[in-house]
Design a protein around this motif. Structure first.
Motif, mmCIF file in Angstrom:
data_model
loop_
_atom_site.group_PDB
_atom_site.id
_atom_site.type_symbol
_atom_site.label_atom_id
_atom_site.label_comp_id
_atom_site.label_asym_id
_atom_site.label_seq_id
_atom_site.Cartn_x
_atom_site.Cartn_y
_atom_site.Cartn_z
ATOM 1 N N GLU A 67 -36.530 -15.230 -2.931
ATOM 2 C CA GLU A 67 -37.902 -14.746 -3.174
ATOM 3 C C GLU A 67 -38.261 -13.639 -2.200
ATOM 4 O OE1 GLU A 67 -42.114 -14.246 -3.312
ATOM 5 O OE2 GLU A 67 -41.085 -15.030 -1.551
ATOM 6 N N ARG A 68 -37.900 -13.810 -0.944
ATOM 7 C CA ARG A 68 -38.195 -12.804 0.079
ATOM 8 C C ARG A 68 -37.513 -11.473 -0.245
ATOM 9 N NH1 ARG A 68 -37.205 -15.826 4.121
ATOM 10 N NH2 ARG A 68 -34.979 -15.431 4.185
ATOM 11 N N GLU A 69 -36.239 -11.533 -0.616
ATOM 12 C CA GLU A 69 -35.485 -10.309 -0.923
ATOM 13 C C GLU A 69 -35.953 -9.689 -2.235
ATOM 14 O OE1 GLU A 69 -33.461 -8.667 1.168
ATOM 15 O OE2 GLU A 69 -34.110 -10.241 2.545
ATOM 16 N N ALA A 70 -36.246 -10.515 -3.228
ATOM 17 C CA ALA A 70 -36.717 -10.004 -4.516
ATOM 18 C C ALA A 70 -38.053 -9.276 -4.350
ATOM 19 C CB ALA A 70 -36.861 -11.147 -5.520
ATOM 20 N N LYS A 71 -38.930 -9.861 -3.554
ATOM 21 C CA LYS A 71 -40.254 -9.266 -3.334
ATOM 22 C C LYS A 71 -40.143 -7.872 -2.717
ATOM 23 C CE LYS A 71 -44.767 -10.462 -1.513
ATOM 24 N NZ LYS A 71 -45.560 -11.442 -0.801
ATOM 25 N N LYS A 72 -39.170 -7.698 -1.816
ATOM 26 C CA LYS A 72 -38.967 -6.378 -1.197
ATOM 27 C C LYS A 72 -38.647 -5.311 -2.237
ATOM 28 C CE LYS A 72 -37.094 -8.086 3.201
ATOM 29 N NZ LYS A 72 -35.866 -8.172 4.025
ATOM 30 N N GLN A 73 -38.034 -5.740 -3.345
ATOM 31 C CA GLN A 73 -37.640 -4.809 -4.404
ATOM 32 C C GLN A 73 -38.631 -4.797 -5.565
ATOM 33 O OE1 GLN A 73 -35.043 -2.785 -3.892
ATOM 34 N NE2 GLN A 73 -34.782 -3.795 -1.914
ATOM 35 N N GLY A 74 -39.770 -5.492 -5.395
ATOM 36 C CA GLY A 74 -40.791 -5.510 -6.446
ATOM 37 C C GLY A 74 -40.504 -6.498 -7.568
ATOM 38 N N TYR A 75 -39.673 -7.490 -7.300
ATOM 39 C CA TYR A 75 -39.328 -8.494 -8.307
ATOM 40 C C TYR A 75 -40.035 -9.813 -8.022
ATOM 41 C CZ TYR A 75 -35.610 -5.788 -10.514
ATOM 42 O OH TYR A 75 -34.924 -4.846 -11.212
ATOM 43 N N HIS A 76 -40.135 -10.636 -9.063
ATOM 44 C CA HIS A 76 -40.671 -11.984 -8.957
ATOM 45 C C HIS A 76 -39.550 -12.962 -9.276
ATOM 46 C CE1 HIS A 76 -44.201 -9.481 -9.828
ATOM 47 N NE2 HIS A 76 -44.786 -10.283 -8.974
ATOM 48 N N ILE A 77 -39.763 -14.214 -8.903
ATOM 49 C CA ILE A 77 -38.774 -15.268 -9.115
ATOM 50 C C ILE A 77 -39.349 -16.339 -10.050
ATOM 51 C CG2 ILE A 77 -37.509 -17.140 -7.965
ATOM 52 C CD1 ILE A 77 -36.410 -14.461 -7.203
ATOM 53 N N LEU A 78 -38.539 -16.778 -10.998
ATOM 54 C CA LEU A 78 -38.853 -17.952 -11.813
ATOM 55 C C LEU A 78 -37.812 -19.013 -11.483
ATOM 56 C CD1 LEU A 78 -39.566 -16.586 -15.419
ATOM 57 C CD2 LEU A 78 -41.211 -17.510 -13.786
ATOM 58 N N ILE A 79 -38.232 -20.247 -11.353
ATOM 59 C CA ILE A 79 -37.315 -21.322 -10.984
ATOM 60 C C ILE A 79 -37.187 -22.305 -12.148
ATOM 61 C CG2 ILE A 79 -36.902 -23.224 -9.374
ATOM 62 C CD1 ILE A 79 -38.603 -21.480 -7.375
ATOM 63 N N PHE A 80 -35.932 -22.624 -12.489
ATOM 64 C CA PHE A 80 -35.640 -23.579 -13.545
ATOM 65 C C PHE A 80 -34.767 -24.679 -12.945
ATOM 66 C CE2 PHE A 80 -36.513 -19.579 -15.521
ATOM 67 C CZ PHE A 80 -37.198 -19.885 -16.681
ATOM 68 N N VAL A 81 -35.124 -25.926 -13.212
ATOM 69 C CA VAL A 81 -34.384 -27.066 -12.658
ATOM 70 C C VAL A 81 -33.737 -27.833 -13.803
ATOM 71 C CG1 VAL A 81 -34.532 -29.146 -11.252
ATOM 72 C CG2 VAL A 81 -36.016 -27.204 -10.745
ATOM 73 N N THR A 82 -32.409 -27.979 -13.742
ATOM 74 C CA THR A 82 -31.664 -28.625 -14.825
ATOM 75 C C THR A 82 -31.561 -30.141 -14.691
ATOM 76 O OG1 THR A 82 -29.521 -28.430 -13.700
ATOM 77 C CG2 THR A 82 -30.221 -26.563 -15.102
ATOM 78 N N THR B 3 -38.251 -9.644 -13.073
ATOM 79 C CA THR B 3 -38.207 -11.071 -12.788
ATOM 80 C C THR B 3 -36.750 -11.531 -12.736
ATOM 81 O OG1 THR B 3 -40.296 -11.369 -13.965
ATOM 82 C CG2 THR B 3 -38.993 -13.348 -13.554
ATOM 83 N N ILE B 4 -36.439 -12.375 -11.779
ATOM 84 C CA ILE B 4 -35.117 -12.973 -11.646
ATOM 85 C C ILE B 4 -35.281 -14.485 -11.744
ATOM 86 C CG2 ILE B 4 -33.157 -13.357 -10.100
ATOM 87 C CD1 ILE B 4 -33.840 -10.612 -8.844
ATOM 88 N N ALA B 5 -34.430 -15.106 -12.549
ATOM 89 C CA ALA B 5 -34.462 -16.570 -12.684
ATOM 90 C C ALA B 5 -33.476 -17.188 -11.705
ATOM 91 C CB ALA B 5 -34.101 -16.979 -14.106
ATOM 92 N N ILE B 6 -33.900 -18.282 -11.110
ATOM 93 C CA ILE B 6 -32.999 -19.091 -10.293
ATOM 94 C C ILE B 6 -32.882 -20.433 -11.000
ATOM 95 C CG2 ILE B 6 -32.563 -20.171 -8.064
ATOM 96 C CD1 ILE B 6 -34.253 -18.046 -6.756
ATOM 97 N N VAL B 7 -31.653 -20.780 -11.404
ATOM 98 C CA VAL B 7 -31.401 -22.034 -12.113
ATOM 99 C C VAL B 7 -30.678 -22.968 -11.145
ATOM 100 C CG1 VAL B 7 -30.288 -23.104 -14.106
ATOM 101 C CG2 VAL B 7 -31.249 -20.791 -14.310
ATOM 102 N N LEU B 8 -31.299 -24.119 -10.896
ATOM 103 C CA LEU B 8 -30.797 -25.065 -9.896
ATOM 104 C C LEU B 8 -30.613 -26.447 -10.505
ATOM 105 C CD1 LEU B 8 -33.401 -24.138 -7.149
ATOM 106 C CD2 LEU B 8 -31.022 -23.406 -7.215
#
Length: 195
Positions: free
Chosen positions: A84-99, A63-68
């Protein structure tokens, strides 16, 4: 009906459970016919691999976090879609955090993520405060962080930025070459926006 697991699949096919596991991880070091047999039996038995459990075993969350700072900006929406598209190609998921441009939220998110919930962070900073020392206490070997768009110059982290000056220069040069003679420049200063 009893719950099916890789041990039972291995027993039915008379192979090791590590071979079954490699088939589900799409490993290159497995005979394609063996892999086909495993996947066929798994489908017949309606078996769904538990990728979360295997990720824990490997000590990876995949899992990779994106903090925005915000979601309303279309630029950040495009970043999320591309990541998300690139992470999925590598078998990863995305979590999004908004500050919401709040440094305390940013600080809390990063401290929480440093506990091992994600394998890395992509962050556009809130821009608030001059004290970014909380980032200095992060072990970047365990939690790599890449800053993009909005960054902190006082923190030594990988950064992805555009050169606003060069971009503006090129845009102006293009307009001049296209015959424009009266060119305006607009910028939004959030400090002076009143509702």
């Amino acid at each position: 009906m009893a719950k099916i697991d890789i041990v039972q699949i291995a027993k039915v096919l008379n192979i090791s459970k590590s071979t079954v596991s490699r088939a589900f991880r799409d490993s290159a070091d497995i005979n394609p016919k063996t892999k086909e047999r495993i996947l066929k039996l798994a489908k017949e038995l309606n078996y769904q691999p538990n990728y979360y459990a295997s990720n824990l075993k490997e000590q990876k969350s995949k899992t990779i976090a994106i903090v925005l700072p915000e979601l309303a900006n279309n630029y950040f929406t495009q970043i999320i879609q591309g990541a998300e598209r690139e992470a999925k190609k590598q078998g990863y998921h995305i979590l999004i955090f908004v500050t919401d441009d709040d440094i305390s939220k940013e600080r809390d998110f990063i401290r929480s993520l440093a506990s091992g919930r994600v394998d890395g962070v992509i962050m556009s900073v809130s821009g608030e405060s001059t004290d970014h020392s909380y980032l200095e206490s992060i072990n970047y070997d365990h939690l790599p962080i890449v800053l993009f768009d909005r960054i902190y110059d006082d923190i030594n982290l990988p950064k992805i930025v555009t050169d606003d000056y060069e971009s503006s220069f090129m845009a102006t040069e293009h307009l001049i070459q296209s015959g424009c003679q009266r060119i305006a420049y607009f910028v939004i200063n959030k400090e002076f926006i009143y509702w």
